[in-house]
Structure formats: structure tokens, C-alpha cells
Design a protein around this motif. Sequence first.
Motif, PDB file in Angstrom:
ATOM      1  N   LEU A   9       0.838  -1.199   0.000  1.00 38.19           N
ATOM      2  CA  LEU A   9       0.000   0.000   0.000  1.00 38.19           C
ATOM      3  C   LEU A   9       0.870   1.244   0.000  1.00 38.19           C
ATOM      4  CD1 LEU A   9      -2.755  -1.071   2.542  1.00 38.19           C
ATOM      5  CD2 LEU A   9      -3.009  -0.807   0.071  1.00 38.19           C
ATOM      6  N   ALA A  10       1.980   1.181   0.750  1.00 38.41           N
ATOM      7  CA  ALA A  10       2.860   2.338   0.846  1.00 38.41           C
ATOM      8  C   ALA A  10       3.560   2.601  -0.479  1.00 38.41           C
ATOM      9  CB  ALA A  10       3.878   2.114   1.952  1.00 38.41           C
ATOM     10  N   SER A  11       3.978   1.526  -1.167  1.00 39.18           N
ATOM     11  CA  SER A  11       4.793   1.725  -2.368  1.00 39.18           C
ATOM     12  C   SER A  11       3.999   1.543  -3.650  1.00 39.18           C
ATOM     13  CB  SER A  11       5.943   0.717  -2.362  1.00 39.18           C
ATOM     14  OG  SER A  11       5.426  -0.582  -2.523  1.00 39.18           O
ATOM     15  N   LYS A  12       2.688   1.238  -3.520  1.00 33.71           N
ATOM     16  CA  LYS A  12       1.831   0.905  -4.671  1.00 33.71           C
ATOM     17  C   LYS A  12       2.339  -0.350  -5.394  1.00 33.71           C
ATOM     18  CE  LYS A  12      -1.047   4.573  -4.784  1.00 33.71           C
ATOM     19  NZ  LYS A  12      -0.867   4.975  -3.385  1.00 33.71           N
ATOM     20  N   LYS A  13       3.206  -1.121  -4.724  1.00 32.03           N
ATOM     21  CA  LYS A  13       3.708  -2.359  -5.311  1.00 32.03           C
ATOM     22  C   LYS A  13       3.530  -3.456  -4.292  1.00 32.03           C
ATOM     23  CE  LYS A  13       7.262  -1.424  -8.751  1.00 32.03           C
ATOM     24  NZ  LYS A  13       7.569   0.009  -8.823  1.00 32.03           N
ATOM     25  N   THR A  14       3.168  -4.666  -4.752  1.00 37.82           N
ATOM     26  CA  THR A  14       3.010  -5.767  -3.801  1.00 37.82           C
ATOM     27  C   THR A  14       4.188  -6.738  -3.888  1.00 37.82           C
ATOM     28  OG1 THR A  14       1.780  -7.017  -5.450  1.00 37.82           O
ATOM     29  CG2 THR A  14       0.488  -5.701  -3.913  1.00 37.82           C
ATOM     30  N   THR A  15       5.113  -6.483  -4.827  1.00 37.52           N
ATOM     31  CA  THR A  15       6.249  -7.377  -5.127  1.00 37.52           C
ATOM     32  C   THR A  15       5.818  -8.841  -5.277  1.00 37.52           C
ATOM     33  OG1 THR A  15       6.911  -7.647  -2.811  1.00 37.52           O
ATOM     34  CG2 THR A  15       7.994  -5.890  -4.062  1.00 37.52           C
ATOM     35  N   THR A  16       4.580  -9.040  -5.743  1.00 40.32           N
ATOM     36  CA  THR A  16       4.153 -10.400  -6.091  1.00 40.32           C
ATOM     37  C   THR A  16       3.752 -10.405  -7.560  1.00 40.32           C
ATOM     38  OG1 THR A  16       1.916  -9.888  -5.381  1.00 40.32           O
ATOM     39  CG2 THR A  16       3.267 -11.102  -3.819  1.00 40.32           C
ATOM     40  N   ILE A  17       3.957 -11.565  -8.189  1.00 42.24           N
ATOM     41  CA  ILE A  17       3.474 -11.723  -9.563  1.00 42.24           C
ATOM     42  C   ILE A  17       2.584 -12.968  -9.580  1.00 42.24           C
ATOM     43  CG2 ILE A  17       5.445 -10.610 -10.663  1.00 42.24           C
ATOM     44  CD1 ILE A  17       5.839 -13.964 -11.330  1.00 42.24           C
ATOM     45  N   GLY A  18       1.656 -12.980 -10.499  1.00 42.78           N
ATOM     46  CA  GLY A  18       0.774 -14.140 -10.640  1.00 42.78           C
ATOM     47  C   GLY A  18       1.232 -14.986 -11.822  1.00 42.78           C
ATOM     48  N   VAL A  19       1.181 -16.303 -11.653  1.00 45.01           N
ATOM     49  CA  VAL A  19       1.534 -17.212 -12.751  1.00 45.01           C
ATOM     50  C   VAL A  19       0.357 -18.148 -12.975  1.00 45.01           C
ATOM     51  CG1 VAL A  19       3.167 -18.952 -13.568  1.00 45.01           C
ATOM     52  CG2 VAL A  19       3.957 -17.153 -12.034  1.00 45.01           C
ATOM     53  N   VAL A  20      -0.217 -18.098 -14.187  1.00 42.50           N
ATOM     54  CA  VAL A  20      -1.379 -18.950 -14.495  1.00 42.50           C
ATOM     55  C   VAL A  20      -0.893 -20.166 -15.293  1.00 42.50           C
ATOM     56  CG1 VAL A  20      -3.644 -19.066 -15.601  1.00 42.50           C
ATOM     57  CG2 VAL A  20      -2.858 -16.921 -14.583  1.00 42.50           C
ATOM     58  N   ILE A  21      -1.157 -21.362 -14.765  1.00 39.43           N
ATOM     59  CA  ILE A  21      -0.693 -22.614 -15.375  1.00 39.43           C
ATOM     60  C   ILE A  21      -1.894 -23.513 -15.656  1.00 39.43           C
ATOM     61  CG2 ILE A  21       0.615 -24.739 -14.890  1.00 39.43           C
ATOM     62  CD1 ILE A  21       2.623 -23.249 -13.493  1.00 39.43           C
ATOM     63  N   PRO A  22      -1.990 -24.106 -16.865  1.00 38.47           N
ATOM     64  CA  PRO A  22      -3.140 -24.965 -17.161  1.00 38.47           C
ATOM     65  C   PRO A  22      -3.118 -26.280 -16.379  1.00 38.47           C
ATOM     66  CG  PRO A  22      -1.851 -24.566 -19.148  1.00 38.47           C
ATOM     67  CD  PRO A  22      -1.112 -23.937 -18.030  1.00 38.47           C
ATOM     68  N   ASP A  23      -1.912 -26.817 -16.121  1.00 38.00           N
ATOM     69  CA  ASP A  23      -1.856 -28.105 -15.423  1.00 38.00           C
ATOM     70  C   ASP A  23      -0.519 -28.227 -14.710  1.00 38.00           C
ATOM     71  OD1 ASP A  23      -1.866 -30.668 -14.524  1.00 38.00           O
ATOM     72  OD2 ASP A  23      -2.092 -31.641 -16.472  1.00 38.00           O
ATOM     73  N   ILE A  24      -0.538 -27.997 -13.408  1.00 40.48           N
ATOM     74  CA  ILE A  24       0.697 -27.964 -12.611  1.00 40.48           C
ATOM     75  C   ILE A  24       1.365 -29.334 -12.565  1.00 40.48           C
ATOM     76  CG2 ILE A  24      -0.432 -28.394 -10.371  1.00 40.48           C
ATOM     77  CD1 ILE A  24       2.363 -25.846 -10.907  1.00 40.48           C
ATOM     78  N   SER A  25       0.593 -30.415 -12.831  1.00 43.64           N
ATOM     79  CA  SER A  25       1.192 -31.753 -12.749  1.00 43.64           C
ATOM     80  C   SER A  25       1.897 -32.133 -14.057  1.00 43.64           C
ATOM     81  CB  SER A  25       0.123 -32.803 -12.413  1.00 43.64           C
ATOM     82  OG  SER A  25      -0.776 -32.899 -13.499  1.00 43.64           O
ATOM     83  N   ASP A  26       1.704 -31.329 -15.116  1.00 46.00           N
ATOM     84  CA  ASP A  26       2.374 -31.608 -16.390  1.00 46.00           C
ATOM     85  C   ASP A  26       3.823 -31.115 -16.289  1.00 46.00           C
ATOM     86  OD1 ASP A  26       3.377 -31.364 -19.065  1.00 46.00           O
ATOM     87  OD2 ASP A  26       1.328 -31.352 -19.839  1.00 46.00           O
ATOM     88  N   THR A  27       4.791 -32.028 -16.524  1.00 49.33           N
ATOM     89  CA  THR A  27       6.204 -31.665 -16.313  1.00 49.33           C
ATOM     90  C   THR A  27       6.636 -30.507 -17.222  1.00 49.33           C
ATOM     91  OG1 THR A  27       6.788 -33.497 -17.791  1.00 49.33           O
ATOM     92  CG2 THR A  27       7.002 -33.888 -15.434  1.00 49.33           C
ATOM     93  N   TYR A  28       5.969 -30.339 -18.367  1.00 51.09           N
ATOM     94  CA  TYR A  28       6.284 -29.230 -19.276  1.00 51.09           C
ATOM     95  C   TYR A  28       6.072 -27.896 -18.556  1.00 51.09           C
ATOM     96  CZ  TYR A  28       5.300 -25.899 -23.111  1.00 51.09           C
ATOM     97  OH  TYR A  28       5.260 -24.803 -23.941  1.00 51.09           O
ATOM     98  N   PHE A  29       4.886 -27.725 -17.956  1.00 53.22           N
ATOM     99  CA  PHE A  29       4.577 -26.469 -17.275  1.00 53.22           C
ATOM    100  C   PHE A  29       5.367 -26.324 -15.980  1.00 53.22           C
ATOM    101  CE2 PHE A  29       0.677 -27.121 -19.865  1.00 53.22           C
ATOM    102  CZ  PHE A  29       0.813 -25.985 -20.652  1.00 53.22           C
ATOM    103  N   ALA A  30       5.607 -27.458 -15.310  1.00 57.43           N
ATOM    104  CA  ALA A  30       6.369 -27.409 -14.061  1.00 57.43           C
ATOM    105  C   ALA A  30       7.792 -26.889 -14.313  1.00 57.43           C
ATOM    106  CB  ALA A  30       6.421 -28.795 -13.422  1.00 57.43           C
TER     107      ALA A  30
END
Length: 331
Positions: free
Chosen positions: A58-79
Motif C-alpha cells: 500500500l505504501a509503495s503501490k507495489k506488492t512485489t508479487t506476480i501471478g503465474v497462471v498454469i493450465p496443469d501444474i502436474s504436467d512436467t512441461y509447465f512445471a
Amino acid sequence: MEETAITIYDVAREANVSMATVSRVVNGNPNVREATRAKVLEVIDRLDYRPNAVARGLASKKTTTIGVVIPDISDTYFATLARGIDDIATMYKYNAIIANSDSDDKKEVHVVNNLLAKQVDGVIFMGNRITDSVRAEFSRSRTPVVLAGTVDGDEQFASVNIDYVSASREAVNQLAKSNKKVAFLSGPLVDEINGQRLAGYKEALKENKLKYTEALIFESKYSYEDGIAIAERIKNSGATAAYVANDELAVGLLNGLLDLGLEIPEDFEIITSNNSPVTNYTRPSISSIEQPLYDIGAVAMRLLTKLMGKEEIEEKTVILPHGIVEKNTTK
């Protein structure tokens, strides 16, 4: 008795310094005397103080987090892609929130909205395609977005991929040397990435003077079970080789054909697309296009740090090199 959270004020009071000094120590600012830094760190340890990322955001207008959207976390390609993202995120002091969309269009929109509601500073999107609904959500929010291993025909977003047309053309060229009927097995053809692979398949057939026929094109879901289920249809098509767009699908096809009594590669050859670790677990191991999976993730994250920092970007659409690894499903 309910424990109260330790605040920056408690740390400052206990260490006998200003809150600004505690903040500088927590954020790794070099303008703090060593003795003071040591004293503050000792108090932080003793009181088990954890800086509040939300308040800091809130202070810096930054959360220092990024979101990563993955279709299938169990697929070794995406992992493997996610691993590259996470390492670079850590290097630039970002935390990654990984969200699994289960390759489901409705869930994908929900997941994207959730991440944007958490005020992430940026998003890396991995999916087999970018739907109009997801595109609309991204366009509405001003959050920087980078696509990794995802094709955007409109080139609206920054992206990191390999050249899928040329990669599949090389794979099919390889198979066409000793096979007159090469099947093409992929996920849904509405996914732009598969459209590009199909274009490469058609180019290779033309180069080898082989006729294109719909009877050798197979669409499926991206899963091991679907590969097994489709094996009989592919065998009955008269094909003696297949180019497969997904490794889990290729493993399913391989086992399905073995169950039907075929010898691999003597009776049937297979080349898959991602060379993820699963291609080495099978016997025979599966020949594959080789993609720099870790690098696709790492470069996508570095690109995102530039967008988040409003830095100048030379190339918004990044194409990394690929190769072909011959293992034991090709002659």
C-alpha cells in the motif's frame, strides 16, 4: 490469550532506532551502519517479526508479487517452465503466486480475476490459447502481462516461445524419410499453438510430396489417458508414424500402441513436442523437439520485470532456439 502481531513499531522501540531505519534494514537498503543493521536483525529474529507485504504494498503501490497462471501444474512441461519463472522472480525479489486453471476456460477467467484482485504487479500466463474472455480481463486491468509457451496471433501481449511452425516441420520431415503416412495428434486445433504446428506438418508433407488427408489428423485432450484411448484409431488409420503436440499424450499413445502389439520404432515411429522429463521415463524413450523450457520461463519473467519497471523493451515477441533430440521411438 490471543497473540498480537509484532509490528515495525515494536521492532523500532526494542532496537531503539527509528521506524525508517527498520524499514531500510528490511528492504536491504545499504545506507545503514553495520552495527545498527546487526542490532535490528537481532531484534527481528528475537521477536519473530514478519514484514507485512500488503502494508508495504500500500505504501509503495507495489506488492512485489506476480501471478503465474498454469493450465496443469502436474504436467512436467509447465512445471519446468514455472521453475525458470520462480528462479528469476526470486533473483528480482518477487514472490510468485502460482494458480492452476485446469485447462478450463471458465476457471481460467476466475483465476485471472483472483490474481488481479490480489493487486499483483504482473502476470505470466501459460495456457494452450488465450481466450477472448481472458484477453478482455487483461485489457481492462493495467497490469503488465507476458505469455510463456502461449501463442497470441494478435501480438497484443509480450510473449516467449519457440518457432512452432518450423519445429513441427522438422519433426515431420524426419518421420517422412521412412513413412508414407504420418499422423498428426494434438490438442484442440482452435488453440493457436496447434494451428502453427499443423501448418508446419502441412509444409513437411508438401516438401516430401505426400498427400495431406484429414483422416490422419487427430484432436484430443492433453492427457496420458487420451493418448491411450486414441491409439487404436491411429493404428487403424494406416499411419506408421505420428507427430504428437504434447508429451503426456505421446506417452499415452506409445503405451497404447505397445498394448496393441506394435513394436516401437520398427512398426511405428513417434516424435513429440516438449522433451519434458517424462519422455525419458518411458521404454523406449521418446524422440522429441527440444525446447529450452527453463529458459522460456526465465526469459518471460525477465521480460515481465522490464515491463513492471517501465523499461525500454527491444523485442516484445521473443523466439528462442529449438532442436530435435533423437531417442528410441525413431529409427
